[in-house]
Design an enzyme around this catalytic site. Sequence first.
Site, short mmCIF file in Angstrom:
data_model
loop_
_atom_site.label_atom_id
_atom_site.label_comp_id
_atom_site.label_asym_id
_atom_site.label_seq_id
_atom_site.Cartn_x
_atom_site.Cartn_y
_atom_site.Cartn_z
N ARG A 1 7.61 -14.93 12.04
CA ARG A 1 7.00 -13.66 12.74
C ARG A 1 6.09 -13.98 13.94
O ARG A 1 6.04 -13.29 14.88
CB ARG A 1 6.10 -13.05 11.42
CG ARG A 1 6.75 -12.39 10.42
CD ARG A 1 5.84 -11.85 9.49
NE ARG A 1 5.13 -12.92 8.59
CZ ARG A 1 4.13 -12.82 8.26
NH1 ARG A 1 2.96 -11.87 8.58
NH2 ARG A 1 3.49 -13.84 7.54
N GLU B 1 4.91 6.13 10.68
CA GLU B 1 6.21 5.53 11.06
C GLU B 1 7.03 6.57 11.67
O GLU B 1 7.82 6.29 12.50
CB GLU B 1 6.90 4.71 9.77
CG GLU B 1 6.04 3.41 9.19
CD GLU B 1 4.80 3.94 8.31
OE1 GLU B 1 4.25 3.13 7.92
OE2 GLU B 1 4.82 5.08 8.01
N PHE C 1 8.82 0.04 5.11
CA PHE C 1 8.46 1.46 5.85
C PHE C 1 9.47 1.81 6.93
O PHE C 1 9.44 3.06 7.29
CB PHE C 1 6.97 1.11 6.40
CG PHE C 1 5.99 0.66 5.08
CD1 PHE C 1 6.19 0.99 3.84
CD2 PHE C 1 5.07 -0.26 5.78
CE1 PHE C 1 5.39 0.48 2.89
CE2 PHE C 1 4.10 -0.57 4.53
CZ PHE C 1 4.45 -0.37 3.12
N HIS D 1 8.95 -8.50 6.81
CA HIS D 1 8.89 -8.51 5.30
C HIS D 1 9.94 -8.17 4.52
O HIS D 1 9.91 -6.95 3.96
CB HIS D 1 7.53 -7.80 4.93
CG HIS D 1 6.11 -8.41 5.46
ND1 HIS D 1 5.65 -8.55 6.57
CD2 HIS D 1 5.08 -8.68 4.79
CE1 HIS D 1 4.71 -9.37 6.86
NE2 HIS D 1 4.25 -9.25 5.63
N ARG E 1 9.02 -12.52 5.77
CA ARG E 1 7.61 -12.75 5.72
C ARG E 1 7.19 -14.23 5.67
O ARG E 1 6.33 -14.46 6.34
CB ARG E 1 6.89 -12.14 4.41
CG ARG E 1 5.43 -12.47 4.33
CD ARG E 1 5.13 -11.84 2.68
NE ARG E 1 3.70 -12.05 2.79
CZ ARG E 1 2.83 -11.48 1.74
NH1 ARG E 1 3.47 -11.05 0.64
NH2 ARG E 1 1.56 -11.54 1.75
N SER F 1 0.14 -8.52 10.88
CA SER F 1 1.37 -9.20 9.92
C SER F 1 2.29 -9.29 10.67
O SER F 1 3.18 -10.25 10.36
CB SER F 1 1.30 -8.00 8.57
OG SER F 1 0.28 -8.27 8.05
N ASP G 1 3.49 -8.94 -3.08
CA ASP G 1 3.22 -7.36 -2.78
C ASP G 1 4.08 -6.51 -3.91
O ASP G 1 3.78 -5.49 -3.96
CB ASP G 1 3.50 -7.01 -1.50
CG ASP G 1 2.34 -7.82 -0.48
OD1 ASP G 1 1.42 -8.04 -1.09
OD2 ASP G 1 2.61 -7.43 0.75
#
Length: 320
Positions: A16, A64, A89, A115, A173, A43, A123
Site C-alpha cells: 500500500r 463510494e 466497498f 484490503h 492489506r 489506510s 476485520d
Amino acid sequence: MLKILSGKDREKKSIRSEYGKTLVELGRADENIVVLDADLSCSTQTAMFAKEFPERFFNMGIAEQNMMTTAAGLSTVGKIPFVSTFAMFATGRAWEQIRNSICYPKFNVKIVATHGGITVGEDGASHQALEDIAIMRNIPNMMVIVPADCTETREVIKFAAKYKGPVYIRLARTNVVNIFDEQTFEFSPFKAHVVREGSDLTIITNGETLSETLDCAEILEQNGIKAEIIHMPVVKPVDVETIVRSAQKTKNVITVENHSIIGGIGSAVCETLGEHCPVKVKRIGINDEFGQSGEQRELMKFYGMTFDRLAERIINYMKK
C-alpha cells in the site's frame, strides 16, 4: 522468464505504501492525475498524494457510489482519476456505478482497491473481499490486475496511468514479500509469466500467494514433484497461450488464490483450458463460504494457503 530474487534477498514491504509513493511520483510528472478516496486515505496510503497535491485530492467521504460517478465525470475532461477504498466497498457498494458509469462508456478510471482477500484479518468477513475479482472480471471493458509485490505494483500503477480505459487493481492489506528484481523487472500487461519451470505440475497464482507457492515448490521438489509456477497478475484479459502451453506439458494444473475459488483466477484458468486444452484442474482458495476474524497468518494457514499447508495438500492430491 522473469528474474526473481533468491530467498535470502526477499524482504517484506508495504504494498500500500508503494502505491502511495507511486501516485506522488505520477502526480509530479502529470498534472492530470487526480485521486479520490472514501475516507480511508490513511489506510489506502493515498494520503501521501493528498499531502503533496491537496488541490488534486478529493475525499468523498463514505459515499463510494458518488466517488465512482465523480471519477467518471473527471475522466471526461481529460483527468486521470485513481479511485481508492477497501476492495469490499469499491466492488460491492459501487458495482452499478462502475458498470454503467465507468465501464459501459469505457471511461479512463483506475480503481485501486486495498484490503483484498482473507488477509484483511481481524476485520472479519464483512471486510474480507473474496468476490471482488469475480465481480470486476465479469464487467465488459474492465482490465483486472493483481500484482504480487511492491516492484510489480509500482510498474502496474505506472502502466494504468498510461492505459486508456478502466482498470481494477487489487492490493493486499499485509506487507508482502518482494519477489522481483527491481533493476530488471518490466510489467507486461497481457502476459502471464513462468517464474519456475517444472514438468509434473503447473501451479498458477498471483498476488501475495505467489511467494507461498515459490516456497511450496521447494518442498514439492524434495518430494519428487517438479512444479512449474506461473504468475498470472492480469486476470483479465487472460494470457491463453502461456497457460495452455504449460498445461500441455504437465497435464496437471492447480490454481492458488487469496479469493473465492468461484469466479477468480481458478475460474479464469478453467474456462481457458476447457476451451483450448481440457486437463484436470484443482482450485485452491476460499471455498463457497465467508471468511472469519483472525490474525492474517493464522487465517492463511486455516484455509490451507501457507507454503507448508499448500505443499501438504498438493502432495496428497498428487498421490490420488
